[in-house]
Design a protein around this motif. Sequence first.
Motif, PDB file in Angstrom:
ATOM      1  N   TYR A  88     -14.523   2.282  13.523  1.00 14.92           N
ATOM      2  CA  TYR A  88     -13.325   1.581  13.071  1.00 14.92           C
ATOM      3  C   TYR A  88     -13.716   0.273  12.392  1.00 14.92           C
ATOM      4  O   TYR A  88     -14.602  -0.446  12.852  1.00 14.92           O
ATOM      5  N   ASP A  89     -13.052  -0.022  11.269  1.00 13.82           N
ATOM      6  CA  ASP A  89     -13.436  -1.216  10.501  1.00 13.82           C
ATOM      7  C   ASP A  89     -12.234  -2.020  10.005  1.00 13.82           C
ATOM      8  O   ASP A  89     -12.379  -2.957   9.237  1.00 13.82           O
ATOM      9  N   ASP A  90     -11.043  -1.675  10.464  1.00 14.55           N
ATOM     10  CA  ASP A  90      -9.816  -2.364  10.064  1.00 14.55           C
ATOM     11  C   ASP A  90      -8.982  -2.565  11.331  1.00 14.55           C
ATOM     12  O   ASP A  90      -8.609  -1.582  11.982  1.00 14.55           O
ATOM     13  N   PHE A  91      -8.708  -3.821  11.675  1.00 14.83           N
ATOM     14  CA  PHE A  91      -8.128  -4.117  12.982  1.00 14.83           C
ATOM     15  C   PHE A  91      -6.815  -4.890  12.872  1.00 14.83           C
ATOM     16  O   PHE A  91      -6.698  -5.830  12.081  1.00 14.83           O
ATOM     17  N   VAL A  92      -5.851  -4.480  13.685  1.00 16.63           N
ATOM     18  CA  VAL A  92      -4.621  -5.238  13.913  1.00 16.63           C
ATOM     19  C   VAL A  92      -4.629  -5.646  15.373  1.00 16.63           C
ATOM     20  O   VAL A  92      -4.708  -4.793  16.262  1.00 16.63           O
TER      21      VAL A  92
END
Length: 209
Positions: A88-92
């Motif tokens: 995973y490389d995009d975080f909220v």
Amino acid sequence: MRCTIIAGSPEADIDFISEQVKDCNYLICADKGYEYAKKAGAKPNLIVGDFDSYSGNLPDDCEVIKLNSHKDDTDLLHCIEVALSRGYDDFVILAATGGRFDHTFANISVLMYLDKKGASGIIVSDKEIIRFLKMGEYNFDGNKGKTFSVFPFACDSVNVSYIGAEYSAENHILTAEEAMGISNIFISDRANVKINYGNAIIIINQSIN
């Protein structure tokens, strides 16, 4: 690939969290974040923590990583590291502000850590959006009327240019010792912030003035 993490701020808005996790691909709860997930009717893929702030029952049908309470990193940072290792490389990140200021500051620092790892992330609440900016140009669409503030982060100063802001700037230097980047306003639905050198944190207030 996007990962959503619910942290453990005591000022969590459950209705907001419920809306944010509706269509998330992969949900991690950091310690007390699991309590918020339950209240929001969300089922996590992973729960991580030393469980010093959550003492309820843990589910049998969800992966759980139990941490030693005497550790070097925070529960949130450990969540980040696990998610990065899984691609995973995009975080909220939710429920990460409010409460103890040292916890909030540590959570904001995670945004720079993500950038160093080649990933990206934002901290989102019902009150604000927080993002780390390094040298480059950033478009901010659909924010007309919202207040934003820019501060140097992990550096002495940052050089900024703004397009579509009430207080425009061209190669303007913001220093760490003077909070001169506070309370600007987007006056266009298509605004641009350019970091000419240095690093910055931008905080966008969710409410319209």
